[in-house]
Design a protein around this motif. Sequence first.
Motif, PDB file in Angstrom:
ATOM      1  N   SER A  86       0.895  -1.040   0.132  1.00 27.41           N
ATOM      2  CA  SER A  86      -0.038   0.015   0.167  1.00 27.41           C
ATOM      3  C   SER A  86       0.728   1.178   0.184  1.00 27.41           C
ATOM      4  O   SER A  86       2.086   1.235   0.156  1.00 27.41           O
ATOM      5  CB  SER A  86      -0.744   0.074   1.253  1.00 27.41           C
ATOM      6  OG  SER A  86      -0.583  -1.209   1.981  1.00 27.41           O
ATOM      7  N   ALA A  87       0.299   2.412  -0.165  1.00 29.52           N
ATOM      8  CA  ALA A  87       0.740   3.505  -0.208  1.00 29.52           C
ATOM      9  C   ALA A  87       1.744   3.778   1.169  1.00 29.52           C
ATOM     10  O   ALA A  87       2.878   3.960   1.060  1.00 29.52           O
ATOM     11  CB  ALA A  87       0.095   4.762  -0.397  1.00 29.52           C
ATOM     12  N   PHE A  88       1.198   3.449   1.993  1.00 30.11           N
ATOM     13  CA  PHE A  88       1.776   3.480   3.396  1.00 30.11           C
ATOM     14  C   PHE A  88       3.207   2.551   3.523  1.00 30.11           C
ATOM     15  O   PHE A  88       4.342   3.304   3.897  1.00 30.11           O
ATOM     16  CB  PHE A  88       0.891   3.185   4.432  1.00 30.11           C
ATOM     17  CG  PHE A  88       1.604   2.934   5.926  1.00 30.11           C
ATOM     18  CD1 PHE A  88       2.084   3.990   6.494  1.00 30.11           C
ATOM     19  CD2 PHE A  88       1.527   1.697   6.465  1.00 30.11           C
ATOM     20  CE1 PHE A  88       2.677   4.013   7.796  1.00 30.11           C
ATOM     21  CE2 PHE A  88       2.458   1.547   7.706  1.00 30.11           C
ATOM     22  CZ  PHE A  88       2.798   2.731   8.369  1.00 30.11           C
ATOM     23  N   PHE A  89       3.196   1.562   2.912  1.00 28.49           N
ATOM     24  CA  PHE A  89       4.290   0.553   2.988  1.00 28.49           C
ATOM     25  C   PHE A  89       5.485   1.061   2.034  1.00 28.49           C
ATOM     26  O   PHE A  89       6.655   1.024   1.969  1.00 28.49           O
ATOM     27  CB  PHE A  89       3.967  -0.735   2.236  1.00 28.49           C
ATOM     28  CG  PHE A  89       3.520  -1.627   3.484  1.00 28.49           C
ATOM     29  CD1 PHE A  89       2.752  -1.353   4.633  1.00 28.49           C
ATOM     30  CD2 PHE A  89       4.176  -2.930   3.585  1.00 28.49           C
ATOM     31  CE1 PHE A  89       2.469  -2.062   5.733  1.00 28.49           C
ATOM     32  CE2 PHE A  89       3.796  -3.635   4.731  1.00 28.49           C
ATOM     33  CZ  PHE A  89       3.074  -3.396   5.603  1.00 28.49           C
ATOM     34  N   MET A 123       1.463  13.657   7.213  1.00 27.99           N
ATOM     35  CA  MET A 123       1.601  14.034   5.928  1.00 27.99           C
ATOM     36  C   MET A 123       0.247  14.278   5.305  1.00 27.99           C
ATOM     37  O   MET A 123      -0.807  13.833   5.457  1.00 27.99           O
ATOM     38  CB  MET A 123       2.203  12.922   5.294  1.00 27.99           C
ATOM     39  CG  MET A 123       3.657  12.977   5.415  1.00 27.99           C
ATOM     40  SD  MET A 123       4.516  11.390   4.968  1.00 27.99           S
ATOM     41  CE  MET A 123       4.477  11.852   3.189  1.00 27.99           C
ATOM     42  N   SER A 124       0.262  15.312   4.219  1.00 32.53           N
ATOM     43  CA  SER A 124      -0.890  15.544   3.727  1.00 32.53           C
ATOM     44  C   SER A 124      -1.139  14.799   2.472  1.00 32.53           C
ATOM     45  O   SER A 124      -0.001  14.247   2.082  1.00 32.53           O
ATOM     46  CB  SER A 124      -0.720  17.213   3.227  1.00 32.53           C
ATOM     47  OG  SER A 124      -0.063  17.991   4.011  1.00 32.53           O
ATOM     48  N   GLU A 125      -2.110  14.787   2.015  1.00 33.50           N
ATOM     49  CA  GLU A 125      -2.422  13.933   0.974  1.00 33.50           C
ATOM     50  C   GLU A 125      -1.672  14.335  -0.458  1.00 33.50           C
ATOM     51  O   GLU A 125      -1.022  13.556  -1.138  1.00 33.50           O
ATOM     52  CB  GLU A 125      -3.882  14.158   0.534  1.00 33.50           C
ATOM     53  CG  GLU A 125      -4.872  13.632   1.558  1.00 33.50           C
ATOM     54  CD  GLU A 125      -6.131  13.489   1.038  1.00 33.50           C
ATOM     55  OE1 GLU A 125      -6.387  13.239   0.168  1.00 33.50           O
ATOM     56  OE2 GLU A 125      -7.088  13.654   2.289  1.00 33.50           O
ATOM     57  N   ALA A 126      -1.205  15.599  -0.474  1.00 29.28           N
ATOM     58  CA  ALA A 126      -0.374  15.892  -1.363  1.00 29.28           C
ATOM     59  C   ALA A 126       1.091  15.211  -1.192  1.00 29.28           C
ATOM     60  O   ALA A 126       1.588  14.537  -2.381  1.00 29.28           O
ATOM     61  CB  ALA A 126      -0.270  17.597  -1.112  1.00 29.28           C
ATOM     62  N   GLU A 127       1.314  14.972  -0.128  1.00 26.34           N
ATOM     63  CA  GLU A 127       2.655  14.373   0.116  1.00 26.34           C
ATOM     64  C   GLU A 127       2.582  12.938  -0.268  1.00 26.34           C
ATOM     65  O   GLU A 127       3.475  12.371  -0.713  1.00 26.34           O
ATOM     66  CB  GLU A 127       3.306  14.435   1.367  1.00 26.34           C
ATOM     67  CG  GLU A 127       3.950  15.764   1.389  1.00 26.34           C
ATOM     68  CD  GLU A 127       3.309  16.900   2.266  1.00 26.34           C
ATOM     69  OE1 GLU A 127       3.693  17.883   2.003  1.00 26.34           O
ATOM     70  OE2 GLU A 127       2.198  16.453   2.763  1.00 26.34           O
ATOM     71  N   LYS A 128       1.297  12.383  -0.035  1.00 25.39           N
ATOM     72  CA  LYS A 128       1.075  10.874  -0.009  1.00 25.39           C
ATOM     73  C   LYS A 128       0.786  10.739  -1.529  1.00 25.39           C
ATOM     74  O   LYS A 128       1.031   9.607  -1.838  1.00 25.39           O
ATOM     75  CB  LYS A 128      -0.279  10.744   0.910  1.00 25.39           C
ATOM     76  CG  LYS A 128       0.194  10.892   2.319  1.00 25.39           C
ATOM     77  CD  LYS A 128      -0.895  10.273   3.086  1.00 25.39           C
ATOM     78  CE  LYS A 128      -2.347  10.604   3.139  1.00 25.39           C
ATOM     79  NZ  LYS A 128      -3.295  10.160   3.623  1.00 25.39           N
ATOM     80  N   ALA A 129       0.414  11.849  -2.235  1.00 24.56           N
ATOM     81  CA  ALA A 129       0.255  11.539  -3.465  1.00 24.56           C
ATOM     82  C   ALA A 129       1.144  10.656  -4.332  1.00 24.56           C
ATOM     83  O   ALA A 129       0.857   9.608  -4.890  1.00 24.56           O
ATOM     84  CB  ALA A 129       0.108  12.787  -4.234  1.00 24.56           C
ATOM     85  N   PRO A 130       2.503  10.783  -4.177  1.00 22.33           N
ATOM     86  CA  PRO A 130       3.635  10.210  -4.988  1.00 22.33           C
ATOM     87  C   PRO A 130       3.465   8.752  -4.479  1.00 22.33           C
ATOM     88  O   PRO A 130       3.713   7.740  -5.316  1.00 22.33           O
ATOM     89  CB  PRO A 130       4.694  10.866  -4.560  1.00 22.33           C
ATOM     90  CG  PRO A 130       4.424  11.818  -3.489  1.00 22.33           C
ATOM     91  CD  PRO A 130       3.040  12.008  -3.781  1.00 22.33           C
TER      92      PRO A 130
END
Length: 188
Positions: A86-89, A123-130
């Motif tokens: 997942s994105a988190f991983f 983190m904001s979603e923007a950062e999580k975006a990538p």
Amino acid sequence: MSHWTLVERETAHTGGSQSLKWGGEGGIDVFSPMTKIRRFIMKGGKSKSDTKSAKLSVNKKPTTKAGGRKSGKAAKDPNKPKRPASAFFVFMEEFRESYKKDHPKNKSVAAVGKAGGDKWKSMSEAEKAPYVAKAEKRKVEYEKNMKAYNKRQAEGPQADDEVESEKSVSEVNDEDDEDGSGEEDDDE
DNA sequence: CTACTGATTGTTTTG
DNA sequence: CAAAACAATCAGTAG
């Protein structure tokens, strides 16, 4: 603590491993997969984090990775694709290195996990975006991987049951292996 | 020696 | 639809 005697389902799935050394005829249970038991226990009261965290995770990992199995039946399908990260991983992969630098002596995965989770939320979603973008890509690869895996299973052994029978139609799907996926288009 | 544990969240999977 | 399971990690621990 070795007598919880609680078994829910076969813990053996992915890694396969699971110590099913209990060839016992009686088939009572395996005493150890606390992995699931944990939820059972914690479910009751959580004094630590009240926010939420109701769910815990279970982990199992065949150390032998994909190459070495051993006596019993550890890795049934070495080629079995694992779930996409997942994105988190994905974020964690990087975070781990960071954390390692800051805390080279830390050896607890829990510490990193907590730290990572904390930051992730920060983190904001923007950062999580990538990271999310990458995670989605992994999912695609996973699907592709699974497709190949399924094929392999169908071709290899005589798969009679359990093969998602396509009922119908002529789905002549010719997917020759290895399609050179383009990969990597950066756009940040 | 080998499988499990810890801890995080997100997705894949199964019921 | 919801709950469960599992994905990486790393060293230590137990069987």
